[in-house]
Design a protein around this motif. Structure first.
Motif, PDB file in Angstrom:
ATOM      1  N   GLN A 262       0.655  -1.074   0.052  1.00 41.49           N
ATOM      2  CA  GLN A 262       0.031   0.006   0.037  1.00 41.49           C
ATOM      3  C   GLN A 262       0.824   1.229  -0.004  1.00 41.49           C
ATOM      4  N   GLY A 263       2.285   0.807   0.213  1.00 35.21           N
ATOM      5  CA  GLY A 263       3.101   2.079   0.090  1.00 35.21           C
ATOM      6  C   GLY A 263       3.022   3.190   1.310  1.00 35.21           C
ATOM      7  N   THR A 264       2.420   2.304   2.641  1.00 34.29           N
ATOM      8  CA  THR A 264       2.047   3.100   3.635  1.00 34.29           C
ATOM      9  C   THR A 264       3.469   3.017   4.716  1.00 34.29           C
ATOM     10  N   THR A 265       4.543   2.577   4.408  1.00 29.99           N
ATOM     11  CA  THR A 265       5.508   1.981   5.391  1.00 29.99           C
ATOM     12  C   THR A 265       6.300   3.361   5.622  1.00 29.99           C
ATOM     13  N   VAL A 266       6.696   3.496   6.770  1.00 28.13           N
ATOM     14  CA  VAL A 266       7.324   4.967   7.399  1.00 28.13           C
ATOM     15  C   VAL A 266       8.641   4.372   7.885  1.00 28.13           C
ATOM     16  N   GLN A 267       9.503   5.312   8.248  1.00 29.20           N
ATOM     17  CA  GLN A 267      10.772   4.983   8.882  1.00 29.20           C
ATOM     18  C   GLN A 267      10.680   4.140   9.937  1.00 29.20           C
ATOM     19  N   GLY A 268      10.063   4.189  10.931  1.00 30.10           N
ATOM     20  CA  GLY A 268       9.797   3.392  12.028  1.00 30.10           C
ATOM     21  C   GLY A 268      11.117   2.800  12.736  1.00 30.10           C
ATOM     22  N   TRP A 269      12.284   3.711  13.106  1.00 28.23           N
ATOM     23  CA  TRP A 269      13.359   3.528  13.641  1.00 28.23           C
ATOM     24  C   TRP A 269      13.257   3.051  15.162  1.00 28.23           C
ATOM     25  N   THR A 270      12.545   3.586  15.857  1.00 30.87           N
ATOM     26  CA  THR A 270      12.068   3.330  17.156  1.00 30.87           C
ATOM     27  C   THR A 270      11.448   2.020  17.269  1.00 30.87           C
ATOM     28  N   THR A 271      10.737   1.732  16.626  1.00 28.98           N
ATOM     29  CA  THR A 271      10.145   0.300  16.560  1.00 28.98           C
ATOM     30  C   THR A 271      11.108  -0.672  16.387  1.00 28.98           C
TER      31      THR A 271
END
Ligand code: UDP
Ligand code: MG
Length: 315
Positions: A262-271
């Motif tokens: 869906q192309g909604t992946t974000v950076q998500g470094w913390t996770t």
């Protein structure tokens, strides 16, 4: 009825207490023989666990001056549980019943009569159980309580507030010989023997002299040994946990893949960092737990002697 009672006492660097302990036990045994509760062949068996101080010399002196005293000396320090086992087996050769206790008389010897009476009522094992832990410091009390709770949760059958103050008949000691484990945790093994058992309540005092041979570090290891020597439930818990984590990861994976398309992946470094650290920690812990058991298997397969008797003083 007056059968032979042996009192087994492991001693490690106990020069400060042995004389007094033997004195008190001598009058107690005199009293019990007079009442014909026990035979006058009864004895006090002092097991020297490779002490570095004068303990063995004192035992030798007591042996020649006191009719009750007998001695066993191990070839080196093997720890409380092994010394106790050596004493039980040695005493089991002569006695009808054996009571084990510590050298510092923290356990009230006035209840010896009750132990013996229970034995005459047919109990093969009688557990000494502390009435309360009021005299313990807050820290010891809470850690001890936590330990019993944990053991219970892990499915280990322990007698609550019972340490190693107990009576065993010769029969029970014979059966104990079939438990060949090197990794000894007597208060976990003894209840497995079965037979008719009894309980005697007593007040536990403070050590009257000398220092505790069980500092916190040793106590933690003793507790860990207690767990790993009696139950494999921690490994089972790891399996269940692994299964649950795998299940959750599977769902999460689906969510991530959908997100990707869906192309909604974000950076998500913390996770990412949190998950890596969390699972890294859990994995190392789990390997450690499994390793503990592998280590125990290693030691058991060697089947090394649990103690070596160097000397026996017995008349
Ligand atoms: N003991 C032993 N070998 C050791 C450590 C202790 O035989 O390596 C004996 C010690 O002499 C005493 C008993 O085990 O008779 C219990 O030790 P302690 O009273 O110091 O423990 P605590 O009551 O403080 O838990
Ligand atoms: Mg003590």
């Amino acid at each position: 009825m007056s059968e032979i009672l042996y009192i087994v006492i492991p001693c490690y660097n106990e020069e400060a207490v042995i004389n007094e302990t033997v004195n008190r036990l001598t009058s107690k045994l005199d009293e019990m023989t007079e009442k014909e509760l026990i035979s006058n062949d009864s004895r006090i068996m002092l097991v020297n666990d490779g002490s570095k101080d004068n303990t063995w010399n004192i035992i030798e002196e007591l042996y020649s001056s006191n009719k009750y005293v007998t001695g066993v000396s191990l070839s080196r320090n093997r720890g409380h549980q092994n010394a106790l086992l050596a004493g039980l087996f040695e005493a089991g050769e002569h006695a009808d019943m054996v009571v084990s206790m510590d050298a510092d008389l923290q356990d009230d010897i006035e209840v010896l009569d009750d132990f013996v009476k229970k034995y005459y009522e047919g109990c093969q094992i009688v557990y000494g159980v502390r009435k309360s832990r009021k005299k313990d410091r807050f820290f010891k009390r809470t850690t001890a309580l936590g330990f019993y709770k944990l053991m219970n949760m892990l499915g280990v059958e322990l007698v609550y507030n019972h340490a190693d103050y107990r009576l065993m008949s010769r029969r029970a000691i014979e059966e104990l010989k079939n438990y060949k484990e090197v990794n000894l945790f007597l208060r976990g093994i003894v209840p497995m023997i079965g037979f008719k058992t009894g309980i005697v309540e007593y007040d536990r005092g403070e050590r009257f002299a000398g220092e505790s041979k069980y500092p916190l570090g040793k106590m933690i290891y003793f507790a860990l040994d207690g767990i790993t020597s009696t139950t494999i439930r921690p490994i089972r818990m790891i399996t269940v946990m692994g299964f649950l984590i795998a299940l959750v990861s599977m769902l999460f994976l689906i969510y991530v893949i959908i997100g990707h398309f869906q192309g909604t992946t974000v950076q998500g470094w913390t996770t990412t960092i949190v998950l890596v650290c969390l699972f890294g920690g859990i994995q190392i812990l789990c390997i450690g737990v499994v390793g503990e058991y592998v280590g125990k298997i290693y030691l058991e397969t060697k089947g090394r002697p649990r103690y070596i008797v160097e000397n026996v003083l017995h008349k």
